[in-house]
Design an enzyme around this catalytic site. Structure first.
Site, short mmCIF file in Angstrom:
data_model
loop_
_atom_site.label_atom_id
_atom_site.label_comp_id
_atom_site.label_asym_id
_atom_site.label_seq_id
_atom_site.Cartn_x
_atom_site.Cartn_y
_atom_site.Cartn_z
N TYR A 188 34.46 48.36 39.35
CA TYR A 188 34.72 49.23 40.52
C TYR A 188 36.14 49.83 40.21
CZ TYR A 188 35.63 51.25 45.19
OH TYR A 188 36.35 52.12 45.84
N ASP A 227 32.98 39.71 41.09
CA ASP A 227 32.55 40.81 42.25
C ASP A 227 30.89 40.78 42.05
OD1 ASP A 227 31.56 42.94 43.47
OD2 ASP A 227 33.46 44.14 43.11
N ARG A 272 43.80 38.32 64.67
CA ARG A 272 43.81 38.45 63.29
C ARG A 272 43.58 37.40 62.25
NH1 ARG A 272 49.41 39.53 63.40
NH2 ARG A 272 49.81 37.76 62.34
#
Length: 384
Positions: A107, A180, A55
Protein backbone atom coordinates in the site's frame (compact mmCIF):
# COMPACT_ATOMS: atom_id res chain seq x y z
CA UNK A 1 -20.35 -11.07 27.90
CA UNK A 2 -19.85 -14.02 25.60
CA UNK A 3 -21.41 -17.44 25.57
CA UNK A 4 -18.60 -19.76 24.53
CA UNK A 5 -19.53 -23.16 23.08
CA UNK A 6 -17.96 -26.38 24.28
CA UNK A 7 -16.76 -27.53 20.84
CA UNK A 8 -14.45 -25.60 18.47
CA UNK A 9 -16.26 -23.57 15.85
CA UNK A 10 -15.59 -22.73 12.23
CA UNK A 11 -14.33 -19.13 11.80
CA UNK A 12 -17.49 -18.27 9.85
CA UNK A 13 -19.55 -19.20 12.90
CA UNK A 14 -17.30 -17.20 15.21
CA UNK A 15 -17.68 -14.16 12.97
CA UNK A 16 -21.45 -14.46 12.57
CA UNK A 17 -21.94 -14.84 16.33
CA UNK A 18 -19.50 -12.00 17.15
CA UNK A 19 -17.96 -14.33 19.76
CA UNK A 20 -21.43 -15.32 20.92
CA UNK A 21 -22.17 -12.16 22.89
CA UNK A 22 -25.42 -12.08 24.82
CA UNK A 23 -26.78 -10.02 27.71
CA UNK A 24 -27.87 -12.36 30.49
CA UNK A 25 -29.98 -9.67 32.12
CA UNK A 26 -32.06 -8.66 29.09
CA UNK A 27 -31.47 -11.49 26.63
CA UNK A 28 -30.17 -9.06 24.01
CA UNK A 29 -28.08 -10.71 21.28
CA UNK A 30 -26.80 -7.55 19.58
CA UNK A 31 -23.55 -6.24 21.10
CA UNK A 32 -23.96 -2.78 22.64
CA UNK A 33 -22.03 0.40 21.94
CA UNK A 34 -20.28 1.98 24.94
CA UNK A 35 -19.79 5.72 24.41
CA UNK A 36 -18.52 6.73 27.85
CA UNK A 37 -15.02 8.21 27.77
CA UNK A 38 -14.31 7.58 31.46
CA UNK A 39 -15.11 5.01 34.16
CA UNK A 40 -15.70 5.27 37.90
CA UNK A 41 -13.37 3.85 40.52
CA UNK A 42 -14.20 1.78 43.59
CA UNK A 43 -13.91 2.78 47.27
CA UNK A 44 -10.17 2.05 47.23
CA UNK A 45 -9.90 4.28 44.13
CA UNK A 46 -8.98 1.31 41.99
CA UNK A 47 -10.27 0.93 38.44
CA UNK A 48 -13.22 -1.36 37.84
CA UNK A 49 -12.56 -4.19 35.38
CA UNK A 50 -9.23 -2.59 34.50
CA UNK A 51 -10.86 0.41 32.80
CA UNK A 52 -10.14 4.05 33.55
CA UNK A 53 -10.32 5.95 30.26
CA UNK A 54 -11.62 5.24 26.76
CA UNK A 55 -8.35 5.87 24.95
CA UNK A 56 -6.89 2.53 25.97
CA UNK A 57 -9.70 0.56 27.62
CA UNK A 58 -12.85 0.87 25.52
CA UNK A 59 -15.17 -2.15 25.95
CA UNK A 60 -16.63 -1.89 22.42
CA UNK A 61 -13.14 -1.63 20.97
CA UNK A 62 -12.06 -4.61 23.07
CA UNK A 63 -14.91 -6.72 21.68
CA UNK A 64 -13.91 -5.90 18.10
CA UNK A 65 -10.26 -6.62 18.88
CA UNK A 66 -10.94 -9.98 20.48
CA UNK A 67 -13.25 -11.00 17.63
CA UNK A 68 -10.51 -10.42 15.05
CA UNK A 69 -7.90 -11.95 17.34
CA UNK A 70 -9.92 -15.16 17.43
CA UNK A 71 -10.40 -15.16 13.66
CA UNK A 72 -6.65 -14.66 13.10
CA UNK A 73 -5.55 -17.25 15.68
CA UNK A 74 -3.62 -14.56 17.55
CA UNK A 75 -2.84 -13.95 21.20
CA UNK A 76 -3.85 -10.29 21.31
CA UNK A 77 -5.13 -7.51 19.08
CA UNK A 78 -5.42 -3.74 19.20
CA UNK A 79 -7.49 -1.35 17.13
CA UNK A 80 -6.47 1.95 15.60
CA UNK A 81 -8.14 5.03 14.17
CA UNK A 82 -7.18 4.06 10.60
CA UNK A 83 -5.57 1.30 8.60
CA UNK A 84 -2.47 3.43 8.07
CA UNK A 85 -2.16 3.99 11.82
CA UNK A 86 -2.21 0.22 12.33
CA UNK A 87 0.30 -0.39 9.51
CA UNK A 88 2.84 2.12 10.77
CA UNK A 89 2.50 1.21 14.47
CA UNK A 90 5.16 -1.56 14.34
CA UNK A 91 7.66 0.93 12.90
CA UNK A 92 6.92 3.31 15.77
CA UNK A 93 7.63 0.45 18.16
CA UNK A 94 11.14 -0.09 16.84
CA UNK A 95 14.25 1.62 18.19
CA UNK A 96 16.60 4.15 16.66
CA UNK A 97 19.10 2.38 14.42
CA UNK A 98 16.88 -0.64 13.72
CA UNK A 99 16.62 -1.89 10.15
CA UNK A 100 13.48 -3.17 8.42
CA UNK A 101 13.06 -5.01 5.13
CA UNK A 102 9.90 -4.07 3.27
CA UNK A 103 8.24 -5.45 0.16
CA UNK A 104 8.63 -3.04 -2.74
CA UNK A 105 4.96 -3.52 -3.65
CA UNK A 106 2.66 -2.59 -0.77
CA UNK A 107 0.00 0.00 0.00
CA UNK A 108 1.47 3.33 -1.09
CA UNK A 109 0.76 4.97 2.27
CA UNK A 110 3.23 2.70 4.07
CA UNK A 111 5.95 3.33 1.49
CA UNK A 112 5.29 7.06 1.70
CA UNK A 113 5.57 7.00 5.50
CA UNK A 114 8.95 5.29 5.22
CA UNK A 115 10.22 7.77 2.64
CA UNK A 116 9.07 10.81 4.62
CA UNK A 117 9.61 9.73 8.23
CA UNK A 118 11.92 6.70 8.56
CA UNK A 119 15.17 8.67 8.51
CA UNK A 120 13.87 11.26 10.96
CA UNK A 121 12.81 8.42 13.30
CA UNK A 122 16.24 6.83 13.05
CA UNK A 123 15.04 3.78 11.11
CA UNK A 124 16.80 2.23 8.16
CA UNK A 125 14.92 0.25 5.53
CA UNK A 126 15.55 -1.81 2.42
CA UNK A 127 13.05 -2.89 -0.23
CA UNK A 128 12.88 -6.43 -1.55
CA UNK A 129 11.23 -7.66 -4.70
CA UNK A 130 7.94 -9.25 -3.64
CA UNK A 131 7.99 -13.00 -3.98
CA UNK A 132 11.78 -13.06 -4.46
CA UNK A 133 13.03 -15.00 -1.43
CA UNK A 134 16.69 -14.70 -2.42
CA UNK A 135 16.39 -10.93 -2.60
CA UNK A 136 14.71 -10.91 0.80
CA UNK A 137 17.45 -13.03 2.36
CA UNK A 138 20.18 -10.82 0.89
CA UNK A 139 18.57 -7.69 2.35
CA UNK A 140 18.53 -9.01 5.94
CA UNK A 141 21.34 -7.64 8.13
CA UNK A 142 22.26 -9.94 11.00
CA UNK A 143 21.84 -8.26 14.38
CA UNK A 144 20.32 -5.13 12.83
CA UNK A 145 17.22 -6.13 10.88
CA UNK A 146 14.31 -6.41 13.32
CA UNK A 147 11.25 -6.70 11.07
CA UNK A 148 10.14 -7.86 7.64
CA UNK A 149 6.99 -6.15 6.33
CA UNK A 150 5.02 -7.57 3.44
CA UNK A 151 1.54 -7.44 1.94
CA UNK A 152 -0.05 -10.35 0.11
CA UNK A 153 -1.80 -10.10 -2.27
CA UNK A 154 -0.04 -6.74 -2.66
CA UNK A 155 -1.71 -3.52 -3.74
CA UNK A 156 -2.12 -2.68 -6.61
CA UNK A 157 -0.75 -5.56 -8.74
CA UNK A 158 -1.83 -8.32 -6.33
CA UNK A 159 1.54 -10.03 -6.41
CA UNK A 160 1.64 -12.97 -4.00
CA UNK A 161 4.40 -13.71 -1.49
CA UNK A 162 4.90 -17.07 0.22
CA UNK A 163 4.28 -16.20 3.87
CA UNK A 164 5.54 -19.48 5.33
CA UNK A 165 8.78 -19.29 3.32
CA UNK A 166 9.39 -15.67 4.36
CA UNK A 167 8.83 -16.57 8.01
CA UNK A 168 11.24 -19.48 7.81
CA UNK A 169 13.97 -17.27 6.34
CA UNK A 170 13.37 -14.36 8.70
CA UNK A 171 13.01 -16.37 11.90
CA UNK A 172 16.22 -18.26 11.18
CA UNK A 173 17.95 -14.86 11.33
CA UNK A 174 16.08 -13.68 14.43
CA UNK A 175 13.79 -11.31 12.52
CA UNK A 176 10.05 -10.82 13.09
CA UNK A 177 7.52 -10.86 10.25
CA UNK A 178 4.46 -8.63 9.82
CA UNK A 179 1.88 -9.27 7.10
CA UNK A 180 -0.67 -6.80 5.81
CA UNK A 181 -3.53 -9.18 5.07
CA UNK A 182 -6.16 -6.55 4.30
CA UNK A 183 -7.06 -8.03 0.91
CA UNK A 184 -6.92 -11.70 1.89
CA UNK A 185 -8.83 -11.24 5.17
CA UNK A 186 -9.00 -14.12 7.68
CA UNK A 187 -11.55 -15.71 5.35
CA UNK A 188 -8.82 -16.60 2.84
CA UNK A 189 -5.50 -16.47 4.72
CA UNK A 190 -4.48 -16.53 8.38
CA UNK A 191 -0.81 -15.47 8.39
CA UNK A 192 -0.16 -16.33 12.05
CA UNK A 193 -0.99 -19.95 11.27
CA UNK A 194 1.70 -19.74 8.57
CA UNK A 195 4.29 -18.40 11.00
CA UNK A 196 3.81 -14.60 10.97
CA UNK A 197 4.34 -12.62 14.16
CA UNK A 198 1.93 -9.80 13.30
CA UNK A 199 -1.11 -9.42 11.04
CA UNK A 200 -2.31 -5.99 9.99
CA UNK A 201 -5.66 -4.95 8.52
CA UNK A 202 -7.12 -1.77 7.22
CA UNK A 203 -10.46 -2.43 8.89
CA UNK A 204 -11.89 0.28 6.64
CA UNK A 205 -11.90 -2.28 3.86
CA UNK A 206 -13.23 -5.85 3.96
CA UNK A 207 -13.60 -6.21 7.73
CA UNK A 208 -16.17 -3.42 7.85
CA UNK A 209 -17.27 -3.96 4.25
CA UNK A 210 -19.70 -1.05 3.90
CA UNK A 211 -17.46 1.95 3.19
CA UNK A 212 -18.58 3.79 6.31
CA UNK A 213 -15.87 3.10 8.90
CA UNK A 214 -12.27 4.29 9.14
CA UNK A 215 -10.19 1.95 11.26
CA UNK A 216 -7.25 -0.43 11.56
CA UNK A 217 -6.37 -3.62 13.40
CA UNK A 218 -3.10 -5.22 14.43
CA UNK A 219 -2.95 -8.80 15.73
CA UNK A 220 0.06 -10.45 17.36
CA UNK A 221 1.12 -14.05 17.82
CA UNK A 222 3.17 -13.07 20.89
CA UNK A 223 1.36 -10.85 23.37
CA UNK A 224 4.31 -10.85 25.78
CA UNK A 225 6.92 -9.58 23.29
CA UNK A 226 8.80 -6.35 23.87
CA UNK A 227 7.78 -4.97 20.48
CA UNK A 228 4.08 -5.60 21.19
CA UNK A 229 4.42 -3.77 24.50
CA UNK A 230 6.00 -0.80 22.73
CA UNK A 231 3.28 -0.83 20.05
CA UNK A 232 0.67 -0.67 22.80
CA UNK A 233 2.53 2.25 24.38
CA UNK A 234 2.64 3.99 21.01
CA UNK A 235 -1.12 3.73 20.57
CA UNK A 236 -1.77 4.90 24.13
CA UNK A 237 0.41 8.00 23.94
CA UNK A 238 -0.14 8.84 20.28
CA UNK A 239 -3.88 8.59 20.87
CA UNK A 240 -4.66 6.70 17.67
CA UNK A 241 -7.73 5.03 19.18
CA UNK A 242 -10.67 3.65 17.19
CA UNK A 243 -13.90 5.42 18.11
CA UNK A 244 -16.66 3.54 19.91
CA UNK A 245 -19.23 3.96 17.17
CA UNK A 246 -16.69 2.82 14.57
CA UNK A 247 -15.89 -0.22 16.71
CA UNK A 248 -19.58 -1.06 16.93
CA UNK A 249 -19.99 -0.81 13.14
CA UNK A 250 -16.86 -2.89 12.67
CA UNK A 251 -18.27 -5.72 14.78
CA UNK A 252 -21.49 -5.51 12.79
CA UNK A 253 -19.54 -5.69 9.53
CA UNK A 254 -17.42 -8.67 10.57
CA UNK A 255 -20.56 -10.69 11.25
CA UNK A 256 -21.18 -10.90 7.48
CA UNK A 257 -17.51 -11.08 6.47
CA UNK A 258 -17.51 -14.65 5.24
CA UNK A 259 -20.63 -14.22 3.13
CA UNK A 260 -19.38 -10.99 1.57
CA UNK A 261 -15.85 -12.14 0.81
CA UNK A 262 -17.12 -15.40 -0.65
CA UNK A 263 -19.42 -13.56 -3.04
CA UNK A 264 -16.72 -11.04 -3.96
CA UNK A 265 -14.25 -13.83 -4.76
CA UNK A 266 -16.76 -15.56 -7.00
CA UNK A 267 -17.56 -12.34 -8.86
CA UNK A 268 -13.87 -11.42 -9.19
CA UNK A 269 -13.03 -14.79 -10.71
CA UNK A 270 -15.71 -14.38 -13.38
CA UNK A 271 -14.63 -10.81 -14.12
CA UNK A 272 -10.92 -11.72 -14.28
CA UNK A 273 -11.67 -14.46 -16.80
CA UNK A 274 -13.75 -12.10 -18.92
CA UNK A 275 -11.09 -9.39 -18.89
CA UNK A 276 -8.33 -11.90 -19.61
CA UNK A 277 -10.10 -12.74 -22.88
CA UNK A 278 -10.92 -9.15 -23.83
CA UNK A 279 -8.93 -7.86 -26.84
CA UNK A 280 -8.67 -4.32 -25.40
CA UNK A 281 -7.07 -5.46 -22.13
CA UNK A 282 -3.30 -5.81 -22.27
CA UNK A 283 -2.90 -7.67 -18.99
CA UNK A 284 -4.91 -8.78 -15.94
CA UNK A 285 -3.34 -8.90 -12.48
CA UNK A 286 -5.28 -11.50 -10.48
CA UNK A 287 -3.79 -14.48 -8.59
CA UNK A 288 -6.84 -16.59 -9.38
CA UNK A 289 -5.89 -16.85 -13.04
CA UNK A 290 -3.86 -20.02 -13.75
CA UNK A 291 -1.29 -18.02 -15.73
CA UNK A 292 -0.66 -15.50 -12.95
CA UNK A 293 2.88 -15.75 -11.48
CA UNK A 294 1.50 -16.05 -7.96
CA UNK A 295 -1.24 -18.56 -8.73
CA UNK A 296 0.49 -21.64 -7.29
CA UNK A 297 1.43 -19.94 -4.02
CA UNK A 298 -1.98 -18.31 -3.72
CA UNK A 299 -3.66 -21.67 -4.21
CA UNK A 300 -1.57 -23.05 -1.37
CA UNK A 301 -2.02 -20.24 1.17
CA UNK A 302 -5.43 -18.81 0.25
CA UNK A 303 -8.40 -20.99 1.14
CA UNK A 304 -11.73 -20.63 -0.64
CA UNK A 305 -10.87 -17.93 -3.16
CA UNK A 306 -8.32 -15.49 -4.49
CA UNK A 307 -9.77 -12.23 -3.25
CA UNK A 308 -12.00 -9.53 -4.66
CA UNK A 309 -9.27 -7.25 -6.03
CA UNK A 310 -7.82 -7.18 -9.53
CA UNK A 311 -6.10 -4.70 -11.82
CA UNK A 312 -5.87 -4.37 -15.60
CA UNK A 313 -3.54 -2.64 -18.02
CA UNK A 314 -5.18 -0.95 -21.01
CA UNK A 315 -3.83 0.73 -24.16
CA UNK A 316 -3.34 4.49 -24.34
CA UNK A 317 -1.38 5.19 -21.18
CA UNK A 318 -2.83 7.51 -18.54
CA UNK A 319 -5.36 9.12 -20.85
CA UNK A 320 -6.58 5.76 -22.12
CA UNK A 321 -7.04 4.38 -18.61
CA UNK A 322 -8.89 7.45 -17.37
CA UNK A 323 -11.14 7.38 -20.44
CA UNK A 324 -12.15 3.79 -19.63
CA UNK A 325 -12.83 4.62 -15.97
CA UNK A 326 -14.90 7.66 -16.92
CA UNK A 327 -17.32 5.39 -18.80
CA UNK A 328 -18.29 3.55 -15.59
CA UNK A 329 -21.98 3.24 -14.80
CA UNK A 330 -22.52 0.39 -12.32
CA UNK A 331 -19.00 0.66 -10.95
CA UNK A 332 -18.37 3.71 -8.79
CA UNK A 333 -15.38 5.90 -9.67
CA UNK A 334 -13.75 6.00 -6.25
CA UNK A 335 -10.71 4.87 -4.34
CA UNK A 336 -10.70 2.36 -1.45
CA UNK A 337 -11.76 -1.27 -1.63
CA UNK A 338 -13.59 -4.10 0.10
CA UNK A 339 -17.08 -2.62 0.24
CA UNK A 340 -20.25 -4.30 -0.98
CA UNK A 341 -20.30 -1.92 -3.95
CA UNK A 342 -17.87 -2.29 -6.85
CA UNK A 343 -15.30 0.46 -7.33
CA UNK A 344 -13.00 1.32 -10.23
CA UNK A 345 -10.16 3.82 -10.34
CA UNK A 346 -7.13 5.08 -12.19
CA UNK A 347 -4.76 3.96 -9.47
CA UNK A 348 -1.74 6.17 -10.08
CA UNK A 349 -3.86 9.29 -9.58
CA UNK A 350 -4.65 8.14 -6.04
CA UNK A 351 -1.06 7.34 -5.06
CA UNK A 352 1.94 9.45 -4.12
CA UNK A 353 5.05 9.71 -6.25
CA UNK A 354 6.92 6.95 -4.39
CA UNK A 355 5.29 4.11 -6.35
CA UNK A 356 6.07 2.60 -9.73
CA UNK A 357 2.43 1.88 -10.56
CA UNK A 358 1.95 2.01 -14.36
CA UNK A 359 -0.04 4.98 -15.67
CA UNK A 360 -2.28 2.62 -17.64
CA UNK A 361 -3.27 0.52 -14.61
CA UNK A 362 -6.93 0.43 -13.58
CA UNK A 363 -7.71 -1.00 -10.13
CA UNK A 364 -10.99 -2.80 -9.56
CA UNK A 365 -12.62 -3.63 -6.23
CA UNK A 366 -15.33 -6.20 -6.92
CA UNK A 367 -18.52 -5.97 -4.88
CA UNK A 368 -21.49 -8.25 -4.36
CA UNK A 369 -23.71 -7.02 -7.20
CA UNK A 370 -25.04 -9.43 -9.82
CA UNK A 371 -21.93 -10.36 -11.77
CA UNK A 372 -23.67 -10.08 -15.14
CA UNK A 373 -24.30 -6.38 -14.46
CA UNK A 374 -20.64 -5.85 -13.60
CA UNK A 375 -19.46 -7.64 -16.73
CA UNK A 376 -21.88 -5.66 -18.88
CA UNK A 377 -20.59 -2.41 -17.41
CA UNK A 378 -16.98 -3.38 -18.07
CA UNK A 379 -17.91 -4.34 -21.63
CA UNK A 380 -19.40 -0.94 -22.42
CA UNK A 381 -16.47 0.82 -20.66
CA UNK A 382 -13.91 -0.97 -22.80
CA UNK A 383 -15.81 -0.98 -26.09
CA UNK A 384 -16.82 2.69 -26.30
Amino acid sequence: MTNKPDAPQHPATIAARALGWEDRETGAITPPIHLSTTYTRDEAYQSRHGRTYLRDHGPTQYHAEQLLCELESGEDAISFASGLAACTAPFHGLNKGDHVVVSAVIYYGVLTWLVVFAEARGLEYSLFEPGNLDDLSNKLIDGKTKLVWLETPANPTWVVTDIAAVCEIAHARGVLVAVDSTVATPVLTRPIELGADFVCHSATKYLNGHSDVLGGMLVTAHADSDLWHRIRQHRLYAGAMLGSFEAYLLIRGIRTLFLRVGAQCENAMVIAGYLHRHPKVEHVHYPGLPGDPGHAIATRQMTGGYGGMLSILVPGGRAGAIAVVNNASVFKKATSLGGVESLIEHRKTSESGVTDTPENLIRISVGIEAVQDLVADLEQMLDR
